[in-house]
Design an enzyme around this catalytic site. Sequence first.
Site, PDB file in Angstrom:
ATOM      1  N   HIS A 157      18.638  21.745 -17.998  1.00  0.00           N
ATOM      2  CA  HIS A 157      18.671  21.036 -16.715  1.00  0.00           C
ATOM      3  C   HIS A 157      17.373  21.182 -15.937  1.00  0.00           C
ATOM      4  CE1 HIS A 157      23.160  20.606 -16.458  1.00  0.00           C
ATOM      5  NE2 HIS A 157      23.119  21.638 -17.259  1.00  0.00           N
TER       6      HIS A 157
ATOM      7  N   GLU B   7      16.377  19.403 -13.727  1.00  0.00           N
ATOM      8  CA  GLU B   7      16.640  18.974 -12.346  1.00  0.00           C
ATOM      9  C   GLU B   7      16.954  20.147 -11.418  1.00  0.00           C
ATOM     10  OE1 GLU B   7      18.607  18.378 -14.928  1.00  0.00           O
ATOM     11  OE2 GLU B   7      20.735  18.449 -14.416  1.00  0.00           O
TER      12      GLU B   7
ATOM     13  N   CYS C 286      21.947  17.602 -20.486  1.00  0.00           N
ATOM     14  CA  CYS C 286      23.202  18.322 -20.749  1.00  0.00           C
ATOM     15  C   CYS C 286      24.369  17.352 -20.966  1.00  0.00           C
ATOM     16  CB  CYS C 286      23.442  19.351 -19.656  1.00  0.00           C
ATOM     17  SG  CYS C 286      24.540  20.672 -20.191  1.00  0.00           S
TER      18      CYS C 286
HETATM   19  N1  GLN Z   1      29.885  21.173 -21.111  1.00  0.00           N
HETATM   20  C1  GLN Z   1      29.584  20.058 -20.281  1.00  0.00           C
HETATM   21  C2  GLN Z   1      30.107  18.760 -20.868  1.00  0.00           C
HETATM   22  O1  GLN Z   1      30.810  18.748 -21.800  1.00  0.00           O
HETATM   23  C3  GLN Z   1      28.110  19.922 -20.044  1.00  0.00           C
HETATM   24  C4  GLN Z   1      27.646  20.995 -19.114  1.00  0.00           C
HETATM   25  C5  GLN Z   1      26.531  20.600 -18.225  1.00  0.00           C
HETATM   26  O2  GLN Z   1      26.173  19.427 -18.072  1.00  0.00           O
HETATM   27  N2  GLN Z   1      26.011  21.586 -17.572  1.00  0.00           N
HETATM   28  O3  GLN Z   1      29.787  17.718 -20.360  1.00  0.00           O
END
Ligand code: GLN
Length: 198
Positions: free
Chosen positions: A177, A179, A81
Amino acid sequence: MSDLRVGVLALQGDVREHLAALRAVGAEALPVRRRAELDSVDALVLPGGESTTMSHLLGELELIEPLRTRLAEGMPAYGSCAGMILLAAEIVDAGAEGRAAVPLSGIDMTVRRNAFGRQVDSFEGEIAFEGLPDPVHAVFIRAPWVERVGSGVTVLARAAGHPVAVRQGQVLATSFHPEVTGDRRIHQLFIDIAAGQA
Ligand code: GLN
Protein backbone atom coordinates in the site's frame (compact mmCIF):
# COMPACT_ATOMS: atom_id res chain seq x y z
CA MET A 1 1.91 17.73 -14.07
CA SER A 2 -0.26 15.66 -16.36
CA ASP A 3 -3.56 16.26 -18.11
CA LEU A 4 -4.91 12.87 -17.18
CA ARG A 5 -8.16 12.48 -15.30
CA VAL A 6 -7.51 9.62 -12.93
CA GLY A 7 -10.39 7.95 -11.11
CA VAL A 8 -10.18 6.15 -7.80
CA LEU A 9 -12.77 3.41 -7.40
CA ALA A 10 -14.57 4.79 -4.35
CA LEU A 11 -16.73 1.97 -3.00
CA GLN A 12 -14.65 1.10 0.05
CA GLY A 13 -11.05 1.18 1.29
CA ASP A 14 -8.09 3.56 0.91
CA VAL A 15 -9.89 6.01 -1.38
CA ARG A 16 -8.84 9.30 0.25
CA GLU A 17 -5.23 8.17 0.51
CA HIS A 18 -5.04 7.37 -3.21
CA LEU A 19 -6.75 10.64 -4.17
CA ALA A 20 -4.20 12.54 -2.06
CA ALA A 21 -1.24 10.60 -3.47
CA LEU A 22 -2.38 11.16 -7.06
CA ARG A 23 -2.92 14.88 -6.46
CA ALA A 24 0.51 15.09 -4.82
CA VAL A 25 2.10 13.91 -8.09
CA GLY A 26 0.12 16.44 -10.12
CA ALA A 27 -2.76 14.35 -11.46
CA GLU A 28 -6.39 15.39 -11.55
CA ALA A 29 -7.97 12.73 -9.33
CA LEU A 30 -11.64 12.06 -8.69
CA PRO A 31 -13.72 9.39 -6.98
CA VAL A 32 -15.55 6.89 -9.20
CA ARG A 33 -18.76 5.30 -7.96
CA ARG A 34 -20.98 5.30 -11.02
CA ARG A 35 -20.85 4.25 -14.64
CA ALA A 36 -20.83 7.84 -15.90
CA GLU A 37 -17.86 8.63 -13.66
CA LEU A 38 -16.01 5.55 -14.92
CA ASP A 39 -16.69 6.62 -18.50
CA SER A 40 -15.25 10.08 -17.77
CA VAL A 41 -11.79 9.02 -16.54
CA ASP A 42 -8.64 8.20 -18.54
CA ALA A 43 -7.19 5.85 -15.92
CA LEU A 44 -8.34 4.16 -12.72
CA VAL A 45 -6.89 3.24 -9.34
CA LEU A 46 -8.42 0.29 -7.47
CA PRO A 47 -7.60 0.87 -3.80
CA GLY A 48 -6.62 -1.37 -0.93
CA GLY A 49 -9.49 -2.48 1.25
CA GLU A 50 -11.54 -5.66 1.04
CA SER A 51 -11.89 -7.21 -2.39
CA THR A 52 -14.98 -9.26 -1.51
CA THR A 53 -16.86 -6.16 -0.30
CA MET A 54 -15.76 -4.16 -3.34
CA SER A 55 -16.84 -7.00 -5.62
CA HIS A 56 -20.26 -7.15 -3.99
CA LEU A 57 -20.70 -3.39 -4.43
CA LEU A 58 -19.41 -3.54 -8.03
CA GLY A 59 -22.11 -6.11 -8.70
CA GLU A 60 -24.84 -4.04 -7.03
CA LEU A 61 -23.81 -0.98 -9.03
CA GLU A 62 -23.57 -2.96 -12.30
CA LEU A 63 -19.96 -1.92 -12.75
CA ILE A 64 -18.31 -5.32 -13.29
CA GLU A 65 -18.82 -5.61 -17.05
CA PRO A 66 -18.13 -1.92 -17.76
CA LEU A 67 -14.87 -2.22 -15.81
CA ARG A 68 -13.88 -5.42 -17.63
CA THR A 69 -14.62 -3.72 -20.92
CA ARG A 70 -12.54 -0.62 -20.11
CA LEU A 71 -9.64 -2.82 -19.02
CA ALA A 72 -9.93 -4.99 -22.14
CA GLU A 73 -9.86 -1.80 -24.22
CA GLY A 74 -6.58 -0.81 -22.57
CA MET A 75 -7.52 1.67 -19.84
CA PRO A 76 -4.44 2.26 -17.65
CA ALA A 77 -5.08 0.98 -14.12
CA TYR A 78 -3.28 0.54 -10.83
CA GLY A 79 -4.43 -1.75 -8.04
CA SER A 80 -2.98 -1.92 -4.54
CA CYS A 81 -3.67 -5.00 -2.40
CA ALA A 82 -7.43 -5.61 -2.74
CA GLY A 83 -7.11 -3.71 -6.03
CA MET A 84 -4.41 -6.13 -7.17
CA ILE A 85 -6.78 -9.00 -6.41
CA LEU A 86 -9.52 -7.42 -8.53
CA LEU A 87 -7.11 -6.84 -11.43
CA ALA A 88 -6.20 -10.53 -11.60
CA ALA A 89 -7.41 -12.96 -14.24
CA GLU A 90 -7.78 -15.69 -11.60
CA ILE A 91 -8.09 -15.54 -7.81
CA VAL A 92 -7.17 -18.37 -5.44
CA ASP A 93 -9.15 -18.35 -2.16
CA ALA A 94 -11.47 -15.72 -3.58
CA GLY A 95 -13.87 -16.07 -0.64
CA ALA A 96 -17.20 -17.70 0.09
CA GLU A 97 -19.54 -18.38 -2.79
CA GLY A 98 -21.86 -15.47 -3.34
CA ARG A 99 -19.41 -13.09 -1.63
CA ALA A 100 -16.28 -13.93 -3.54
CA ALA A 101 -13.79 -11.47 -5.02
CA VAL A 102 -14.39 -11.03 -8.74
CA PRO A 103 -11.47 -11.08 -11.21
CA LEU A 104 -11.59 -8.21 -13.71
CA SER A 105 -8.71 -9.51 -15.88
CA GLY A 106 -6.57 -6.40 -16.12
CA ILE A 107 -3.39 -8.49 -15.84
CA ASP A 108 -2.79 -12.07 -16.97
CA MET A 109 -1.98 -13.38 -13.48
CA THR A 110 -3.26 -15.63 -10.72
CA VAL A 111 -3.35 -14.00 -7.30
CA ARG A 112 -3.72 -15.74 -3.95
CA ARG A 113 -5.92 -13.67 -1.68
CA ASN A 114 -4.79 -13.25 1.96
CA ALA A 115 -1.61 -15.17 1.07
CA PHE A 116 0.71 -13.44 3.53
CA GLY A 117 -2.09 -13.16 6.07
CA ARG A 118 -1.90 -16.85 6.66
CA GLN A 119 1.57 -16.45 8.13
CA VAL A 120 1.34 -13.04 9.74
CA ASP A 121 -1.50 -10.54 9.50
CA SER A 122 0.59 -7.59 8.44
CA PHE A 123 4.23 -6.64 8.14
CA GLU A 124 6.46 -3.96 6.68
CA GLY A 125 9.78 -4.12 4.96
CA GLU A 126 12.20 -2.50 2.53
CA ILE A 127 11.98 -4.11 -0.87
CA ALA A 128 13.83 -3.52 -4.13
CA PHE A 129 11.58 -2.24 -6.89
CA GLU A 130 12.67 -2.54 -10.53
CA GLY A 131 13.58 0.85 -11.95
CA LEU A 132 13.71 2.70 -8.61
CA PRO A 133 17.18 3.47 -7.25
CA ASP A 134 16.21 3.16 -3.57
CA PRO A 135 14.08 0.47 -1.92
CA VAL A 136 10.40 0.97 -1.23
CA HIS A 137 9.09 0.78 2.32
CA ALA A 138 6.29 -1.70 1.68
CA VAL A 139 3.33 -2.15 4.04
CA PHE A 140 1.52 -5.47 3.66
CA ILE A 141 -1.90 -5.89 5.32
CA ARG A 142 -3.57 -9.30 4.80
CA ALA A 143 -1.85 -9.06 1.47
CA PRO A 144 -2.10 -11.21 -1.63
CA TRP A 145 0.83 -12.54 -3.60
CA VAL A 146 1.06 -13.48 -7.24
CA GLU A 147 1.22 -17.21 -7.99
CA ARG A 148 1.33 -17.18 -11.79
CA VAL A 149 2.15 -14.55 -14.36
CA GLY A 150 1.52 -14.72 -18.09
CA SER A 151 4.32 -14.11 -20.56
CA GLY A 152 3.38 -10.45 -21.04
CA VAL A 153 3.73 -9.64 -17.35
CA THR A 154 6.84 -8.07 -15.80
CA VAL A 155 7.61 -8.70 -12.14
CA LEU A 156 8.81 -5.45 -10.53
CA ALA A 157 9.25 -6.57 -6.91
CA ARG A 158 9.23 -9.70 -4.77
CA ALA A 159 8.79 -10.49 -1.09
CA ALA A 160 9.35 -13.89 0.51
CA GLY A 161 10.13 -15.17 -2.98
CA HIS A 162 6.74 -14.19 -4.42
CA PRO A 163 5.96 -11.43 -6.90
CA VAL A 164 4.35 -8.49 -5.07
CA ALA A 165 4.50 -5.86 -7.83
CA VAL A 166 3.73 -6.56 -11.48
CA ARG A 167 3.03 -4.69 -14.67
CA GLN A 168 1.39 -5.69 -17.93
CA GLY A 169 1.26 -2.89 -20.48
CA GLN A 170 -0.39 0.09 -18.78
CA VAL A 171 -1.72 -1.89 -15.83
CA LEU A 172 0.24 -1.96 -12.58
CA ALA A 173 -0.48 -3.83 -9.34
CA THR A 174 1.19 -4.05 -5.93
CA SER A 175 0.41 -6.30 -2.94
CA PHE A 176 1.43 -3.46 -0.68
CA HIS A 177 0.00 0.00 0.00
CA PRO A 178 2.14 2.95 -1.13
CA GLU A 179 -0.90 5.14 -0.48
CA VAL A 180 -0.32 4.87 3.28
CA THR A 181 3.43 5.59 3.49
CA GLY A 182 3.86 9.01 1.89
CA ASP A 183 6.31 7.60 -0.69
CA ARG A 184 4.80 8.85 -3.94
CA ARG A 185 7.13 7.06 -6.35
CA ILE A 186 4.68 4.27 -7.22
CA HIS A 187 1.90 6.78 -7.93
CA GLN A 188 4.36 8.81 -10.00
CA LEU A 189 5.28 5.65 -11.91
CA PHE A 190 1.61 4.92 -12.55
CA ILE A 191 0.98 8.44 -13.86
CA ASP A 192 4.03 8.12 -16.12
CA ILE A 193 2.74 4.74 -17.37
CA ALA A 194 -0.76 6.12 -17.92
CA ALA A 195 0.68 9.09 -19.82
CA GLY A 196 2.71 6.74 -22.02
CA GLN A 197 5.97 8.01 -20.55
CA ALA A 198 7.18 4.86 -18.80
N1 GLN B 1 -7.33 -9.31 2.18
C1 GLN B 1 -7.95 -8.20 1.53
C2 GLN B 1 -8.84 -8.65 0.39
O1 GLN B 1 -9.10 -9.78 0.22
C3 GLN B 1 -6.93 -7.24 0.99
C4 GLN B 1 -6.31 -6.48 2.12
C5 GLN B 1 -5.93 -5.09 1.79
O2 GLN B 1 -6.31 -4.51 0.77
N2 GLN B 1 -5.22 -4.51 2.70
O3 GLN B 1 -9.30 -7.83 -0.36
